[in-house]
Design a protein around this motif. Structure first.
Motif, PDB file in Angstrom:
ATOM      1  N   GLU A   3      25.229  33.362 -59.096  1.00  0.00           N
ATOM      2  CA  GLU A   3      24.422  33.107 -57.912  1.00  0.00           C
ATOM      3  C   GLU A   3      25.127  32.089 -57.015  1.00  0.00           C
ATOM      4  O   GLU A   3      25.781  31.166 -57.509  1.00  0.00           O
ATOM      5  N   PRO A   4      25.037  32.256 -55.690  1.00  0.00           N
ATOM      6  CA  PRO A   4      25.642  31.263 -54.797  1.00  0.00           C
ATOM      7  C   PRO A   4      24.974  29.909 -54.969  1.00  0.00           C
ATOM      8  O   PRO A   4      23.773  29.823 -55.234  1.00  0.00           O
ATOM      9  N   GLU A   5      25.762  28.845 -54.865  1.00  0.00           N
ATOM     10  CA  GLU A   5      25.226  27.502 -55.013  1.00  0.00           C
ATOM     11  C   GLU A   5      24.360  27.144 -53.815  1.00  0.00           C
ATOM     12  O   GLU A   5      24.605  27.567 -52.696  1.00  0.00           O
ATOM     13  N   GLU A   6      23.330  26.343 -54.087  1.00  0.00           N
ATOM     14  CA  GLU A   6      22.475  25.847 -53.017  1.00  0.00           C
ATOM     15  C   GLU A   6      23.277  24.895 -52.136  1.00  0.00           C
ATOM     16  O   GLU A   6      24.125  24.142 -52.630  1.00  0.00           O
ATOM     17  N   PRO A   7      23.020  24.884 -50.827  1.00  0.00           N
ATOM     18  CA  PRO A   7      23.701  23.911 -49.964  1.00  0.00           C
ATOM     19  C   PRO A   7      23.310  22.484 -50.352  1.00  0.00           C
ATOM     20  O   PRO A   7      22.189  22.236 -50.799  1.00  0.00           O
ATOM     21  N   LEU A   8      24.235  21.558 -50.168  1.00  0.00           N
ATOM     22  CA  LEU A   8      23.981  20.167 -50.529  1.00  0.00           C
ATOM     23  C   LEU A   8      23.020  19.490 -49.561  1.00  0.00           C
ATOM     24  O   LEU A   8      22.334  18.533 -49.920  1.00  0.00           O
ATOM     25  N   ILE A   9      22.996  19.969 -48.321  1.00  0.00           N
ATOM     26  CA  ILE A   9      22.067  19.461 -47.317  1.00  0.00           C
ATOM     27  C   ILE A   9      21.272  20.638 -46.771  1.00  0.00           C
ATOM     28  O   ILE A   9      21.848  21.600 -46.254  1.00  0.00           O
ATOM     29  N   LEU A  10      19.960  20.565 -46.913  1.00  0.00           N
ATOM     30  CA  LEU A  10      19.086  21.583 -46.339  1.00  0.00           C
ATOM     31  C   LEU A  10      18.643  21.117 -44.960  1.00  0.00           C
ATOM     32  O   LEU A  10      18.210  19.972 -44.808  1.00  0.00           O
ATOM     33  N   ARG A  11      18.749  21.999 -43.987  1.00  0.00           N
ATOM     34  CA  ARG A  11      18.402  21.614 -42.607  1.00  0.00           C
ATOM     35  C   ARG A  11      17.275  22.490 -42.076  1.00  0.00           C
ATOM     36  O   ARG A  11      17.325  23.710 -42.167  1.00  0.00           O
ATOM     37  N   THR A  12      16.263  21.847 -41.525  1.00  0.00           N
ATOM     38  CA  THR A  12      15.194  22.567 -40.829  1.00  0.00           C
ATOM     39  C   THR A  12      15.031  21.964 -39.444  1.00  0.00           C
ATOM     40  O   THR A  12      15.355  20.790 -39.213  1.00  0.00           O
ATOM     41  N   HIS A  13      14.516  22.776 -38.516  1.00  0.00           N
ATOM     42  CA  HIS A  13      14.407  22.375 -37.106  1.00  0.00           C
ATOM     43  C   HIS A  13      13.110  22.951 -36.579  1.00  0.00           C
ATOM     44  O   HIS A  13      12.952  24.172 -36.543  1.00  0.00           O
ATOM     45  N   ASP A  14      12.156  22.086 -36.198  1.00  0.00           N
ATOM     46  CA  ASP A  14      10.903  22.654 -35.696  1.00  0.00           C
ATOM     47  C   ASP A  14      10.942  22.806 -34.178  1.00  0.00           C
ATOM     48  O   ASP A  14      11.913  22.396 -33.521  1.00  0.00           O
ATOM     49  N   VAL A  15       9.897  23.401 -33.613  1.00  0.00           N
ATOM     50  CA  VAL A  15       9.889  23.734 -32.192  1.00  0.00           C
ATOM     51  C   VAL A  15       9.861  22.493 -31.312  1.00  0.00           C
ATOM     52  O   VAL A  15      10.182  22.562 -30.127  1.00  0.00           O
ATOM     53  N   ARG A  16       9.514  21.353 -31.879  1.00  0.00           N
ATOM     54  CA  ARG A  16       9.469  20.110 -31.095  1.00  0.00           C
ATOM     55  C   ARG A  16      10.826  19.418 -31.010  1.00  0.00           C
ATOM     56  O   ARG A  16      10.971  18.443 -30.268  1.00  0.00           O
ATOM     57  N   GLY A  17      11.776  19.892 -31.794  1.00  0.00           N
ATOM     58  CA  GLY A  17      13.072  19.230 -31.839  1.00  0.00           C
ATOM     59  C   GLY A  17      13.183  18.193 -32.944  1.00  0.00           C
ATOM     60  O   GLY A  17      14.044  17.312 -32.888  1.00  0.00           O
ATOM     61  N   VAL A  18      12.316  18.289 -33.953  1.00  0.00           N
ATOM     62  CA  VAL A  18      12.397  17.388 -35.113  1.00  0.00           C
ATOM     63  C   VAL A  18      13.223  18.069 -36.188  1.00  0.00           C
ATOM     64  O   VAL A  18      12.855  19.133 -36.690  1.00  0.00           O
ATOM     65  N   ILE A  19      14.353  17.469 -36.512  1.00  0.00           N
ATOM     66  CA  ILE A  19      15.277  18.041 -37.492  1.00  0.00           C
ATOM     67  C   ILE A  19      15.135  17.270 -38.805  1.00  0.00           C
ATOM     68  O   ILE A  19      15.128  16.038 -38.815  1.00  0.00           O
ATOM     69  N   THR A  20      15.015  18.002 -39.895  1.00  0.00           N
ATOM     70  CA  THR A  20      14.968  17.382 -41.217  1.00  0.00           C
ATOM     71  C   THR A  20      16.218  17.759 -41.991  1.00  0.00           C
ATOM     72  O   THR A  20      16.540  18.935 -42.142  1.00  0.00           O
ATOM     73  N   LEU A  21      16.934  16.738 -42.452  1.00  0.00           N
ATOM     74  CA  LEU A  21      18.102  16.912 -43.313  1.00  0.00           C
ATOM     75  C   LEU A  21      17.699  16.461 -44.712  1.00  0.00           C
ATOM     76  O   LEU A  21      17.390  15.286 -44.927  1.00  0.00           O
ATOM     77  N   THR A  22      17.698  17.397 -45.664  1.00  0.00           N
ATOM     78  CA  THR A  22      17.212  17.105 -47.009  1.00  0.00           C
ATOM     79  C   THR A  22      18.361  17.088 -48.001  1.00  0.00           C
ATOM     80  O   THR A  22      19.083  18.081 -48.153  1.00  0.00           O
ATOM     81  N   LEU A  23      18.550  15.948 -48.662  1.00  0.00           N
ATOM     82  CA  LEU A  23      19.556  15.844 -49.715  1.00  0.00           C
ATOM     83  C   LEU A  23      19.145  16.760 -50.859  1.00  0.00           C
ATOM     84  O   LEU A  23      18.008  16.707 -51.326  1.00  0.00           O
ATOM     85  N   ASN A  24      20.088  17.581 -51.328  1.00  0.00           N
ATOM     86  CA  ASN A  24      19.717  18.645 -52.249  1.00  0.00           C
ATOM     87  C   ASN A  24      20.605  18.668 -53.497  1.00  0.00           C
ATOM     88  O   ASN A  24      21.214  19.670 -53.839  1.00  0.00           O
ATOM     89  N   ARG A  25      20.653  17.528 -54.185  1.00  0.00           N
ATOM     90  CA  ARG A  25      21.264  17.457 -55.525  1.00  0.00           C
ATOM     91  C   ARG A  25      20.260  16.813 -56.480  1.00  0.00           C
ATOM     92  O   ARG A  25      20.535  15.768 -57.082  1.00  0.00           O
TER      93      ARG A  25
END
Length: 266
Positions: A3-25
């Motif tokens: 299986e492909p490895e999960e990205p180390l940083i998960l990024r989400t972006h909502d319609v307001r322009g709020v970006i969440t960078l989630t540490l993923n280890r």
């Protein structure tokens, strides 16, 4: 086929322009490996030119927010050249947070130790769970947290910072708030609601004013008081000429809500 490895940083972006960078280890308590540092640095570099961004949240998966540098990885290559390169790269990533034109908020749900505590301190704001704990604990393994101390000593009083650095002891979320390391504490089930209240208050303001203010806030802190006032006068004069300030002041005079254009760069 694996299986492909999960990205180390998960990024989400909502319609307001709020970006969440989630540490993923989560299995490694989100320790800042070289790959994790590089991934986070890339995300910050991309956000620096993203005019749709209004705020950035740094979050984490799992029980820990961030346990600092990856000590196993560090011990695998014990050379002065490697360590100098590693700490320089980490410092540059941390500075990238301060250089972003929008506020960066740490969402802390677990322990934040050593460079993880540094990451919290480098974020402009921080909201933490009441069960989270903070330490600059490198001294416990013979490695004084000198680079985390740079950020820590710019958040809390010197004697409090130095006590944390020389003892390596944990402090609670409530104590971290009292010392100025974090802004708000919430019960675990209320953490996201408290974070949202802070985010909403920020993004309701003109982006241009917040960006101008953030850049100058850190710049003036390194100046003498006379130079700081001189520079602040110029910044405020320029800010006043921006259409957002002109509209905001006019709205205040006319006793109505301001009609700000909240598109890119406003």
């Amino acid at each position: 086929m694996s299986e492909p490895e999960e990205p180390l940083i998960l990024r989400t972006h909502d319609v307001r322009g709020v970006i969440t960078l989630t540490l993923n280890r989560p299995q490694a308590f989100n320790a800042l490996s070289e790959a994790m540092l590089a991934a986070l640095h890339r995300e910050l570099d991309m956000l620096a030119s993203d005019e749709s961004a209004r705020a950035v949240v740094v979050a984490a998966e799992g029980k820990a927010f961030c346990a600092g540098h990856d000590l196993k990885e560090m011990r695998a290559e014990p050379s002065l050249e490697y360590y100098e390169r590693l700490f320089a790269r980490c410092s540059e990533m941390m500075l990238g947070i301060q250089r972003l034109p929008v506020p960066v908020i740490a969402r802390v749900q677990g322990i934040a130790t050593a460079a993880g505590c540094q990451l919290v301190a480098m974020c402009d704001l921080a909201v933490a769970s009441s069960t989270s704990r903070f330490a600059v604990s490198g001294v416990n393994v013979g490695l004084f947290c000198s680079t985390p101390g740079v950020a820590l000593s710019r958040n809390v009083l010197r004697k409090q910072a130095f006590e944390m650095l020389v003892t390596g002891e944990f402090i609670s979320a409530q104590e971290a708030k009292a010392r100025g390391l974090i802004n708000r504490v919430a019960e675990p089930e209320q953490l996201d609601a408290e974070l949202e209240r802070l985010v909403a208050a920020i993004i309701s303001k003109p982006r241009v004013a917040v960006a101008m203010g953030k850049e100058f806030f850190y710049r003036q802190a390194e100046l003498g008081i006379a130079d700081a006032y001189g520079a602040a006068s110029q910044v405020m004069a320029g800010n006043m000429m921006d259409e957002a300030a002109l509209e905001g002041v006019q709205a205040f005079i006319e006793k109505r809500p301001p009609r700000w254009n909240q598109g890119p760069n406003r």
